[in-house]
Design a protein around this motif. Structure first.
Motif, PDB file in Angstrom:
ATOM      1  N   ASP A  62      49.428  81.587  -5.234  1.00  0.00           N
ATOM      2  CA  ASP A  62      49.182  82.237  -6.525  1.00  0.00           C
ATOM      3  C   ASP A  62      47.704  82.322  -6.898  1.00  0.00           C
ATOM      4  OD1 ASP A  62      51.876  82.822  -7.045  1.00  0.00           O
ATOM      5  OD2 ASP A  62      52.202  80.792  -7.796  1.00  0.00           O
ATOM      6  N   ASN A  64      44.361  84.639  -7.137  1.00  0.00           N
ATOM      7  CA  ASN A  64      44.057  86.051  -7.314  1.00  0.00           C
ATOM      8  C   ASN A  64      42.634  86.327  -6.820  1.00  0.00           C
ATOM      9  OD1 ASN A  64      44.813  88.683  -8.357  1.00  0.00           O
ATOM     10  ND2 ASN A  64      43.242  88.341  -9.901  1.00  0.00           N
ATOM     11  N   SER A  84      40.651  83.349  -8.705  1.00  0.00           N
ATOM     12  CA  SER A  84      41.162  82.681  -9.898  1.00  0.00           C
ATOM     13  C   SER A  84      42.573  82.165  -9.655  1.00  0.00           C
ATOM     14  CB  SER A  84      41.147  83.634 -11.094  1.00  0.00           C
ATOM     15  OG  SER A  84      41.991  84.740 -10.866  1.00  0.00           O
ATOM     16  N   LYS A  85      42.942  81.169 -10.454  1.00  0.00           N
ATOM     17  CA  LYS A  85      44.285  80.589 -10.366  1.00  0.00           C
ATOM     18  C   LYS A  85      44.684  80.088 -11.749  1.00  0.00           C
ATOM     19  CE  LYS A  85      47.104  77.143  -7.980  1.00  0.00           C
ATOM     20  NZ  LYS A  85      48.261  77.960  -7.800  1.00  0.00           N
ATOM     21  N   GLU A  86      45.946  80.309 -12.101  1.00  0.00           N
ATOM     22  CA  GLU A  86      46.469  79.835 -13.378  1.00  0.00           C
ATOM     23  C   GLU A  86      47.072  78.453 -13.222  1.00  0.00           C
ATOM     24  OE1 GLU A  86      49.066  82.623 -15.257  1.00  0.00           O
ATOM     25  OE2 GLU A  86      47.564  84.225 -15.200  1.00  0.00           O
ATOM     26  N   LYS A  89      48.773  77.224 -19.179  1.00  0.00           N
ATOM     27  CA  LYS A  89      48.187  78.229 -20.065  1.00  0.00           C
ATOM     28  C   LYS A  89      46.715  78.501 -19.764  1.00  0.00           C
ATOM     29  CE  LYS A  89      51.184  77.653 -24.007  1.00  0.00           C
ATOM     30  NZ  LYS A  89      51.225  77.633 -25.464  1.00  0.00           N
ATOM     31  N   PHE A  90      46.163  77.866 -18.757  1.00  0.00           N
ATOM     32  CA  PHE A  90      44.745  78.007 -18.438  1.00  0.00           C
ATOM     33  C   PHE A  90      44.553  78.772 -17.133  1.00  0.00           C
ATOM     34  CE2 PHE A  90      45.063  74.307 -21.125  1.00  0.00           C
ATOM     35  CZ  PHE A  90      44.022  74.504 -22.021  1.00  0.00           C
ATOM     36  N   GLU A  91      43.430  79.487 -17.062  1.00  0.00           N
ATOM     37  CA  GLU A  91      43.029  80.147 -15.822  1.00  0.00           C
ATOM     38  C   GLU A  91      41.656  79.614 -15.439  1.00  0.00           C
ATOM     39  OE1 GLU A  91      43.291  84.569 -14.347  1.00  0.00           O
ATOM     40  OE2 GLU A  91      41.432  84.296 -15.490  1.00  0.00           O
ATOM     41  N   SER A 116      39.603  79.579 -18.937  1.00  0.00           N
ATOM     42  CA  SER A 116      39.978  80.368 -20.100  1.00  0.00           C
ATOM     43  C   SER A 116      41.461  80.181 -20.430  1.00  0.00           C
ATOM     44  CB  SER A 116      39.676  81.849 -19.858  1.00  0.00           C
ATOM     45  OG  SER A 116      40.392  82.320 -18.733  1.00  0.00           O
ATOM     46  N   THR A 117      41.791  80.538 -21.652  1.00  0.00           N
ATOM     47  CA  THR A 117      43.176  80.527 -22.090  1.00  0.00           C
ATOM     48  C   THR A 117      43.363  81.652 -23.094  1.00  0.00           C
ATOM     49  OG1 THR A 117      44.980  79.142 -22.918  1.00  0.00           O
ATOM     50  CG2 THR A 117      42.844  78.929 -24.016  1.00  0.00           C
TER      51      THR A 117
END
Length: 119
Positions: A62, A64, A84-86, A89-91, A116-117
């Motif tokens: 997962d 990106n 990026s990865k989640e 609720k955060f990335e 970020s969120t």
């Protein structure tokens, strides 16, 4: 469709400027494409229109991978490559950015990390 206001802290207000943009995107199964065109608004600085194209793809675990390329007419070009990865609720993301100016001494390269969120 959107509006952006660029404000540069610790600089005079003469450097601030506005843009109105229009963008399109299309998502496929695990892959996406996007394009944006920004129209420079009247300001105190010599701003120009900007165009950008980009894409993203889902990788294993997962993660990106995203990339974009853009150009300010007669100012310079830029590109960004990011992973990026989640996590809930955060990335969490890390990106390499490059700006190559059309004039000498305006090349900038950075590695940027973000958390970020949204809510």
């Amino acid at each position: 469709i959107g509006y952006l206001r660029y404000i540069y802290p610790n600089a005079t207000d003469e450097n601030d400027f506005d843009e109105v943009y229009v963008g399109l995107s299309k998502a496929f199964d695990g892959f996406a494409l996007n394009a944006k065109y920004s129209f420079a608004m009247d300001s105190n600085v010599d701003t120009t229109d900007y165009w950008e194209v980009g894409s993203s793809v889902k990788l294993p675990m997962d993660i990106n991978l995203a990339a974009s390329y853009g150009e300010y007419d007669e100012v310079g070009t830029n590109y960004i490559v990011s992973l990026s990865k989640e996590f809930g609720k955060f990335e969490v993301a890390v990106a390499y950015t490059d700006f190559s100016g059309d004039t000498i001494g305006t090349d900038e390269d950075y590695i940027v990390g973000t958390i970020s969120t949204s809510f």
